[in-house]
Design a protein around this motif. Structure first.
Motif, mmCIF file in Angstrom:
data_model
loop_
_atom_site.group_PDB
_atom_site.id
_atom_site.type_symbol
_atom_site.label_atom_id
_atom_site.label_comp_id
_atom_site.label_asym_id
_atom_site.label_seq_id
_atom_site.Cartn_x
_atom_site.Cartn_y
_atom_site.Cartn_z
ATOM 1 N N ILE A 1 0.868 -1.171 0.000
ATOM 2 C CA ILE A 1 0.000 0.000 0.000
ATOM 3 C C ILE A 1 0.904 1.219 0.000
ATOM 4 O O ILE A 1 1.816 1.330 0.820
ATOM 5 C CB ILE A 1 -0.898 0.003 1.250
ATOM 6 C CG1 ILE A 1 -1.756 -1.258 1.294
ATOM 7 C CG2 ILE A 1 -1.753 1.263 1.291
ATOM 8 C CD1 ILE A 1 -2.398 -1.502 2.652
ATOM 9 N N ARG B 1 -3.949 7.139 -1.286
ATOM 10 C CA ARG B 1 -3.571 5.727 -1.297
ATOM 11 C C ARG B 1 -3.514 5.192 -2.720
ATOM 12 O O ARG B 1 -4.444 5.318 -3.498
ATOM 13 C CB ARG B 1 -4.588 4.896 -0.516
ATOM 14 C CG ARG B 1 -4.163 3.427 -0.337
ATOM 15 C CD ARG B 1 -5.347 2.497 -0.257
ATOM 16 N NE ARG B 1 -6.023 2.355 -1.539
ATOM 17 C CZ ARG B 1 -7.033 1.503 -1.773
ATOM 18 N NH1 ARG B 1 -7.489 0.746 -0.792
ATOM 19 N NH2 ARG B 1 -7.600 1.425 -2.970
ATOM 20 N N THR B 2 -2.375 4.585 -3.034
ATOM 21 C CA THR B 2 -2.250 3.814 -4.271
ATOM 22 C C THR B 2 -1.519 2.525 -3.902
ATOM 23 O O THR B 2 -1.391 2.188 -2.727
ATOM 24 C CB THR B 2 -1.472 4.589 -5.360
ATOM 25 O OG1 THR B 2 -0.195 4.987 -4.836
ATOM 26 C CG2 THR B 2 -2.228 5.842 -5.797
ATOM 27 N N PHE B 3 -1.017 1.799 -4.901
ATOM 28 C CA PHE B 3 -0.271 0.574 -4.647
ATOM 29 C C PHE B 3 1.034 0.625 -5.422
ATOM 30 O O PHE B 3 1.083 1.152 -6.532
ATOM 31 C CB PHE B 3 -1.074 -0.653 -5.096
ATOM 32 C CG PHE B 3 -2.431 -0.758 -4.458
ATOM 33 C CD1 PHE B 3 -2.557 -0.820 -3.083
ATOM 34 C CD2 PHE B 3 -3.579 -0.792 -5.234
ATOM 35 C CE1 PHE B 3 -3.800 -0.911 -2.486
ATOM 36 C CE2 PHE B 3 -4.835 -0.888 -4.647
ATOM 37 C CZ PHE B 3 -4.945 -0.941 -3.267
ATOM 38 N N ASP C 1 -7.578 -9.537 3.040
ATOM 39 C CA ASP C 1 -8.167 -8.274 3.482
ATOM 40 C C ASP C 1 -8.660 -7.457 2.289
ATOM 41 O O ASP C 1 -8.328 -7.765 1.132
ATOM 42 C CB ASP C 1 -7.111 -7.473 4.259
ATOM 43 C CG ASP C 1 -5.905 -7.151 3.401
ATOM 44 O OD1 ASP C 1 -5.678 -5.974 3.084
ATOM 45 O OD2 ASP C 1 -5.198 -8.109 2.983
ATOM 46 N N HIS D 1 -7.696 -4.523 1.176
ATOM 47 C CA HIS D 1 -6.609 -3.927 0.395
ATOM 48 C C HIS D 1 -6.028 -4.937 -0.591
ATOM 49 O O HIS D 1 -5.713 -4.603 -1.731
ATOM 50 C CB HIS D 1 -5.505 -3.404 1.320
ATOM 51 C CG HIS D 1 -5.915 -2.229 2.150
ATOM 52 N ND1 HIS D 1 -6.283 -1.027 1.605
ATOM 53 C CD2 HIS D 1 -6.011 -2.085 3.496
ATOM 54 C CE1 HIS D 1 -6.590 -0.178 2.573
ATOM 55 N NE2 HIS D 1 -6.432 -0.797 3.724
ATOM 56 N N SER D 2 -5.875 -6.184 -0.157
ATOM 57 C CA SER D 2 -5.359 -7.223 -1.051
ATOM 58 C C SER D 2 -6.310 -7.456 -2.216
ATOM 59 O O SER D 2 -5.882 -7.603 -3.367
ATOM 60 C CB SER D 2 -5.151 -8.533 -0.275
ATOM 61 O OG SER D 2 -4.118 -8.392 0.695
ATOM 62 N N ALA E 1 -8.346 -5.279 -3.465
ATOM 63 C CA ALA E 1 -8.251 -4.112 -4.343
ATOM 64 C C ALA E 1 -6.997 -4.173 -5.206
ATOM 65 O O ALA E 1 -7.016 -3.781 -6.385
ATOM 66 C CB ALA E 1 -8.259 -2.832 -3.508
ATOM 67 N N MET E 2 -5.889 -4.674 -4.640
ATOM 68 C CA MET E 2 -4.667 -4.839 -5.422
ATOM 69 C C MET E 2 -4.895 -5.786 -6.591
ATOM 70 O O MET E 2 -4.548 -5.484 -7.739
ATOM 71 C CB MET E 2 -3.539 -5.383 -4.541
ATOM 72 C CG MET E 2 -2.913 -4.379 -3.616
ATOM 73 S SD MET E 2 -1.527 -5.153 -2.729
ATOM 74 C CE MET E 2 -0.991 -3.785 -1.705
ATOM 75 N N VAL F 1 -1.622 -9.500 5.674
ATOM 76 C CA VAL F 1 -1.928 -8.224 5.020
ATOM 77 C C VAL F 1 -0.698 -7.765 4.240
ATOM 78 O O VAL F 1 0.430 -8.218 4.504
ATOM 79 C CB VAL F 1 -2.322 -7.136 6.039
ATOM 80 C CG1 VAL F 1 -3.634 -7.465 6.727
ATOM 81 C CG2 VAL F 1 -1.204 -6.932 7.065
ATOM 82 N N LEU G 1 3.141 -1.639 3.903
ATOM 83 C CA LEU G 1 2.716 -0.262 3.638
ATOM 84 C C LEU G 1 3.938 0.635 3.636
ATOM 85 O O LEU G 1 4.871 0.430 4.413
ATOM 86 C CB LEU G 1 1.718 0.172 4.708
ATOM 87 C CG LEU G 1 1.146 1.589 4.653
ATOM 88 C CD1 LEU G 1 -0.278 1.597 5.235
ATOM 89 C CD2 LEU G 1 2.009 2.586 5.440
ATOM 90 N N SER H 1 4.574 -8.286 6.253
ATOM 91 C CA SER H 1 4.005 -8.336 4.912
ATOM 92 C C SER H 1 3.791 -9.777 4.445
ATOM 93 O O SER H 1 4.653 -10.643 4.630
ATOM 94 C CB SER H 1 4.934 -7.620 3.931
ATOM 95 O OG SER H 1 4.577 -7.879 2.600
#
Length: 313
Positions: free
Chosen positions: A15, A27-29, A60, A62-63, A65-66, A87, A90, A110
């Motif tokens: 993240i 927020r981006t990746f 989660d 965020h994962s 969304a990635m 997770v 970041l 991570s």
């Protein structure tokens, strides 16, 4: 009709929080090999190449969304593992007035660190179908020693059956116990790769003793790798094929550097995309310089699709 070439890039996506005016965060990746995968996928649209990303994520939001973001970029995700209860890491980017970036990391737990904790990973199971494997110094650094061994074993096995291995020397001192440990693993990575992408400043930073840029360049070009590419920031990129004299390629000049994040990652994408489509190393270096020169004029690791330069391959 022949099957597409299958390129697998392994590493860690985190993240990314970008500090903006007023203390707001966007927020981006991002992550070095993930950045390369995104730019590679964009450049190779319409070509018979499948770009695959290899990592471990959590279960989660965020994962999730990635994964969706990578798939939207045309990246294949069947070599990704999702680990229950884990997770992503970041990091936060702060950029000074010259465009130089400063990073803060939260990545100790991570999910990507645990990729090789299963008996057989998706990468190892699919190795016979992969044509090109791309990894970096960060890909090695985040893994425990057993995971590094398995990654290098996979690289060696792929080469044995005729595949190609690319290693980017991206060096982050904080990820290693010391420079001596990093040098040990880098030497093994160079021994099992076909193309070495070397950022000269990183090479100097991990040297056993103080070395000039001139001597560091000589040392890099003497590595036992068939194809060596040395990136020197605003100076010429130098490429060398085994048995041939080095060639210098002018960098792309830009009026204002906004953010140097992913400069080397995007160069690697441009270089590999050009080599995969039949261009020679000097042409590939020029392509890498063109893309990197565009990326550093924008904020963040991944620029908008509409901001991509017009590169014909």
């Amino acid at each position: 009709m022949s099957s597409p070439q299958r390129v697998a890039l392994i590493g860690e996506c985190m993240i990314e929080l970008q500090e903006e005016s007023g203390g707001l965060l966007r927020r981006t990746f991002g992550g070095d090999t993930l950045n390369t995968a995104v730019y590679l996928s964009r450049l190779l649209q319409g070509h018979a190449v499948d770009v695959n990303y290899v990592t471990a994520l959590g279960d989660d939001p965020h994962s999730a969304a990635m994964l969706a973001a990578w798939q939207a970029e045309g990246i294949k995700t069947d070599l990704v593992q999702q680990l229950q209860g884990r997770v992503p890491g970041l990091y936060m980017i702060q950029v000074d007035d010259t465009g130089e970036r400063h990073f803060s990391y939260w990545r100790d737990t991570s999910a990507a660190k645990a990729y090789f904790e299963t008996n057989v990973t998706p990468l190892e199971a699919a190795l016979a179908e992969i044509d090109v494997l791309y990894f970096s110094g960060i890909s090695l650094a985040i893994l425990p020693a057993a995971g590094r061994e398995r990654l290098l074993h996979a690289a060696a096995a792929l080469r044995t059956r005729g595949g190609k291995v690319i290693f980017d020397n991206n060096y982050r001192p904080r990820l290693w116990r010391d420079a001596a440990e990093a040098r040990q693993w880098y030497e093994r990575a160079y021994a099992c790769c076909d193309i070495a992408l070397i950022t000269l400043d990183d090479d100097i930073a991990m040297a056993a003793q103080a070395v000039s840029a001139e001597q560091a360049l000589i040392n890099a070009l003497a590595l036992p790798v068939a194809e060596v590419v040395v990136k020197q920031g605003g100076s010429d990129t130098v490429v060398r094929l085994a048995g041939q004299p080095p060639q210098s390629v002018k960098p792309t000049r830009v009026d204002k550097v906004v953010d140097t994040t992913a400069a080397g990652d995007s160069f690697g994408a441009g270089y590999l995309a050009a080599r995969l489509t039949g261009h020679n190393p000097a042409e590939a270096a020029a392509t890498g310089n063109t893309l990197a020169g565009t990326v550093i004029q924008h904020r963040g690791a991944i620029i908008a699709t509409q901001a991509m330069p017009n590169i014909k391959l």
